[in-house]
Design an enzyme around this catalytic site. Structure first.
Site, short mmCIF file in Angstrom:
data_model
loop_
_atom_site.label_atom_id
_atom_site.label_comp_id
_atom_site.label_asym_id
_atom_site.label_seq_id
_atom_site.Cartn_x
_atom_site.Cartn_y
_atom_site.Cartn_z
N ASN A 45 -1.06 8.08 -14.07
CA ASN A 45 -1.12 7.41 -15.07
C ASN A 45 -0.21 6.35 -15.01
O ASN A 45 -0.64 4.99 -15.35
CB ASN A 45 -0.72 8.17 -16.40
CG ASN A 45 -1.74 9.06 -16.88
OD1 ASN A 45 -2.86 9.12 -16.52
ND2 ASN A 45 -1.41 9.87 -17.78
N ARG A 358 -19.21 4.84 -16.37
CA ARG A 358 -18.53 5.49 -15.35
C ARG A 358 -19.66 6.68 -14.86
O ARG A 358 -19.64 7.63 -15.78
CB ARG A 358 -17.27 6.11 -15.67
CG ARG A 358 -16.22 4.93 -15.86
CD ARG A 358 -14.64 5.81 -16.11
NE ARG A 358 -13.98 4.92 -16.73
CZ ARG A 358 -13.33 3.84 -16.22
NH1 ARG A 358 -13.17 3.62 -14.84
NH2 ARG A 358 -12.43 3.20 -16.80
N ARG A 388 -13.06 -0.26 -14.96
CA ARG A 388 -11.91 -0.38 -13.91
C ARG A 388 -11.88 0.88 -12.86
O ARG A 388 -12.03 2.06 -13.28
CB ARG A 388 -10.82 -0.34 -14.73
CG ARG A 388 -9.34 -0.71 -14.18
CD ARG A 388 -8.66 -0.97 -15.20
NE ARG A 388 -7.85 0.12 -15.91
CZ ARG A 388 -7.65 -0.05 -17.31
NH1 ARG A 388 -7.91 -1.38 -17.95
NH2 ARG A 388 -7.28 0.89 -17.99
N HIS A 418 -19.56 -0.80 -23.35
CA HIS A 418 -18.81 0.53 -23.11
C HIS A 418 -19.43 1.52 -24.11
O HIS A 418 -18.95 2.60 -24.06
CB HIS A 418 -17.47 -0.03 -23.69
CG HIS A 418 -16.32 1.35 -23.76
ND1 HIS A 418 -15.81 2.04 -24.80
CD2 HIS A 418 -15.79 1.94 -22.64
CE1 HIS A 418 -15.10 2.98 -24.53
NE2 HIS A 418 -14.94 2.94 -23.13
N TYR A 451 -13.13 16.11 -20.31
CA TYR A 451 -12.88 15.51 -21.44
C TYR A 451 -13.62 16.15 -22.67
O TYR A 451 -14.63 16.67 -22.67
CB TYR A 451 -13.36 13.98 -21.11
CG TYR A 451 -12.83 13.15 -20.28
CD1 TYR A 451 -11.77 13.64 -19.30
CD2 TYR A 451 -13.12 11.91 -19.99
CE1 TYR A 451 -11.30 12.78 -18.53
CE2 TYR A 451 -12.48 11.10 -19.03
CZ TYR A 451 -11.64 11.58 -18.14
OH TYR A 451 -11.06 10.75 -17.28
N ARG A 547 -4.70 10.09 -29.63
CA ARG A 547 -4.22 10.79 -28.46
C ARG A 547 -3.37 9.72 -27.62
O ARG A 547 -2.22 10.14 -27.22
CB ARG A 547 -5.54 11.06 -27.46
CG ARG A 547 -5.11 11.28 -26.05
CD ARG A 547 -6.17 11.35 -25.10
NE ARG A 547 -6.01 9.94 -24.34
CZ ARG A 547 -6.94 9.35 -24.03
NH1 ARG A 547 -8.22 9.90 -23.94
NH2 ARG A 547 -6.77 8.04 -23.35
N HIS A 575 -10.94 12.66 -26.09
CA HIS A 575 -11.62 11.45 -25.92
C HIS A 575 -12.64 11.20 -26.77
O HIS A 575 -13.08 10.12 -26.99
CB HIS A 575 -12.24 11.81 -24.36
CG HIS A 575 -12.75 10.43 -23.97
ND1 HIS A 575 -14.27 10.07 -23.82
CD2 HIS A 575 -12.21 9.41 -23.20
CE1 HIS A 575 -14.43 8.87 -23.43
NE2 HIS A 575 -13.26 8.52 -23.03
#
Length: 664
Positions: A45, A358, A388, A418, A451, A547, A575
């Site tokens: 992270n 993703r 990303r 997204h 997730y 979160r 998530h």
């Protein structure tokens, strides 16, 4: 001040989130190897934080003041505070690893050795390992000139008496941890760094010290802004240089003379330098070996089979009967894959449309779409190439799909897609029936095991008709979708959420029941925060489960005294996003892909769906209430983000385990 009573700085709040990850590494209720994994997550992270956020802040520093103030207040002061907080966190990281993890490994018969502790057999093994596994691809540089250090790569460096520098790169393809010759229940492991140091010591009779640098890789500002503002930023940075050092992480034992020499050679200063321990790149702890037969990790929680599909011959029959909810990773991702597989082979299916953000490298989702295209279906795939660190893989699959007949559209300039949505058109009874899927998580069967996310399957025309319009926007057929049910960023999400909050404010003022419950990854948008403050002052009860980033400051009299915030960090990454509004007893609930960050509301295409099925509404509410009652992994987010556990101890409600048990 960077933090005020009204707004907690987003970057400092992110660091507090990573502190919660670090807390898990010291929580002895977690098995030993899970705590090691949390150290790896913390390190990974932090690397991304420097690569992205610190990189952006440094670039914003270069802008003229009027534009700079629109983006970040006091960037120099912020960078100094980030460095201070990161150094404190890294010191705590070192304490946990060396004072807690290593002694507990020793108790399990696992010993992590430095090269100075090698016995004769281990020295011989180290020499042979170097010659056979490392030396053939070893990168070594000797000289006084400035070297080019690769981004995030690990190096060992030493200085000879004539100030010549010796640079040795640790090859990424070499395993980071090497199991050494051992006997019985006494197991030994070494960093590959120590295998190298053992060799270098014999050759140069010098001590070597580790160094890792982080560089500006790209301009990630486009993830935060769009339109005219994004263009102004780009225009203001016409000569930006790629590859500027944002962080140099060095061994704190490095001699001062070598430290100063590196500053000079690498053209950095002490602002860029952070002192760490002997070893860097602790994200490699993901691969820390367990040479014993002991069970030192969490017992597996195999994904549950969603029983409600069992009585139906096909996914289409099951969804046509009623709306279906999936809760990952507690439930298997197979129904999503099965739906796509059936659609790709069903002669009645004419069209499949999907957004991919993703996807996994060996994606079963992409393979089903590929099969559908080969079978002559009209396949439309919107692929976000600005996801990303996943850009290359997304483009790879896009090309494969395109080559096999699918219509593929890639990212729009200045805006990121997204949303996680799927549209299937099937001929039924002389008409086309639309099957829709809207999720909080990506179409990725790998991350669905890690997730927590929700996915809604439906044929409700109130939803699927508007889902069709979203895809028409993505295909360039229309500019604005007409949506009464769906909330679609950047068109209606902000205004509809604002209206829902205003309704709660009005209900509270007139003495009616009024509450708001939100489960989000991040809460950063200043305007939405102001609205929540206004609602709190009106008497609306606000319960937030956040979160990560949380810029709202709770518990301030006259501002946020009716707002309670908790955060859960546990074995699965939280998530999913849920949004609940009391609505005077006629509760409204939504799920979708958008956090309450400015980028999600104004600069991305997001899709949020209302929950119109009463049974699913009650199911989601039950799951949310379990999380709000967590007393094992839940932290209170107070005005200072101290991250105090709600109730620390062995007993209590672990929401992730209770949800799993509830869904069995």
């Amino acid at each position: 001040m960077l933090n005020t009573n009204q707004y907690y700085n987003r970057d400092l709040s992110w660091l507090r989130f990573n502190h919660r990850v670090l807390q898990e590494a010291t929580d002895k209720r977690n098995p030993l190897y899970e705590r090691i994994k949390f150290l790896a997550i913390f390190s990974s992270n932090l690397d991304e934080f420097f690569k992205v956020r610190v990189s952006d802040i440094r670039k914003i520093k270069q802008l003229d003041k009027p534009l700079r103030k629109r983006l970040i207040t006091k960037p120099n002061k912020l960078l100094r505070e980030i460095k201070k907080q990161v150094q404190l966190a890294q010191k705590e990281f070192g304490r946990i690893f060396f004072a807690e993890i290593i002694p507990e490994l020793q108790q399990e018969g696992i010993h992590l050795l430095s090269y100075k502790e090698f016995n004769e057999a281990q020295q011989a093994f180290s020499k042979k390992y170097y010659e056979e596994k490392i030396q053939p691809s070893q990168s070594l540089s000797v000289g006084k000139n400035k070297p080019f250090l690769e981004n995030e790569a690990l190096y060992l460096v030493s200085q000879l008496e004539d100030e010549t520098l010796i640079w040795v790169k640790i090859n990424e393809d070499t395993p980071r941890f090497i199991v050494l010759p051992s006997s019985g229940d006494f197991h030994t492991i070494a960093f590959v760094d120590d295998i190298l140091k053992h060799h270098l010591q014999t050759v140069y009779d010098q001590d070597f010290y580790s160094i890792k640098i982080s560089r500006d890789a790209e301009l990630y500002i486009e993830n935060e802004y769009s339109g005219n503002l994004l263009e102004k930023i780009k225009d203001a940075l016409p000569n930006r240089t790629s590859g500027q050092v944002t962080r140099a992480l060095i061994d704190e034992a490095m001699p001062k003379s070598l430290h100063l020499k590196l500053n000079q050679v690498l053209d950095i200063n002490d602002t860029d330098v952070m002192k760490g321990g002997t070893y860097h790149n602790f994200k490699d702890l993901f691969g820390f070996p367990n040479p014993t037969t002991k069970k030192l990790s969490f017992p597996k929680l195999p994904p549950l089979v969603a029983k409600e599909f069992a009585e139906y011959a096909t996914m289409f029959e099951a969804i046509k009967t009623k709306d279906r909810l999936l809760s990952f990773p507690y439930q298997s991702y197979d129904p999503v894959l099965q739906l796509l597989d059936e659609a790709s082979n069903d002669v009645l299916v004419t069209t499949i449309k999907i957004t991919l953000y993703r996807i996994s490298k060996d994606s079963l989702v992409a393979k089903a779409l590929l099969n559908a295209a080969k079978n002559g279906k009209d396949v439309f795939v919107f692929i976000e190439t600005k996801a990303r660190f996943d850009e290359e893989n997304n483009i790879k699959w896009g090309k494969i799909l395109e080559e096999n007949g699918a219509k593929v559209v890639y990212s729009y300039p200045g805006i990121k897609v997204h949303s996680k949505i799927l549209y299937i058109s099937r001929k039924e009874e002389n008409a086309s029936l639309i099957y829709g899927y809207i999720s909080t998580g990506n179409f990725n069967e790998k991350t669905s095991e890690k997730y927590t996310d929700f996915g809604l399957m439906t044929v409700n025309p109130k939803i699927t008709g508007e889902l069709c319009q979203v895809f028409q926007v993505l295909e360039g057929q229309i500019i604005l979708p007409k949506s009464k049910q769906l909330l679609v960023s950047p068109f209606t999400t902000r205004s509809k959420f604002s209206a829902l909050i205003d309704t709660e404010i009005e209900n509270a003022i007139t003495g009616k029941e009024a509450y708001i419950t939100l489960k989000l990854n991040s809460l950063q948008d200043p305007e939405m925060i102001k609205l929540l403050y206004k609602a709190s002052n009106a008497g609306v009860k606000i319960r937030l489960l956040i979160r990560g980033i949380c810029c709202l400051v709770p518990g301030i009299k006259g501002q946020s005294e009716h707002i309670v915030i908790t955060s859960i960090v546990d074995r699965f990454l939280e998530h999913g996003r849920l949004y609940v509004f009391g609505n005077n007893g006629k509760e409204k609930m939504f799920l979708g892909s958008a956090d309450w960050m400015t980028r999600n509301l104004d600069h991305r295409i997001e899709v949020i769906t209302p929950i119109l099925d009463n049974e699913i509404h009650l199911q989601l509410k039950k799951l949310l209430e379990i999380q709000l009652a967590d007393t094992v992994k839940s932290r209170l987010i107070d005005a200072h983000q101290n991250n105090n556990y709600i109730k620390k101890g062995a007993a209590g409600v672990s929401s992730q385990h209770k949800i799993y048990d509830t869904l069995i």
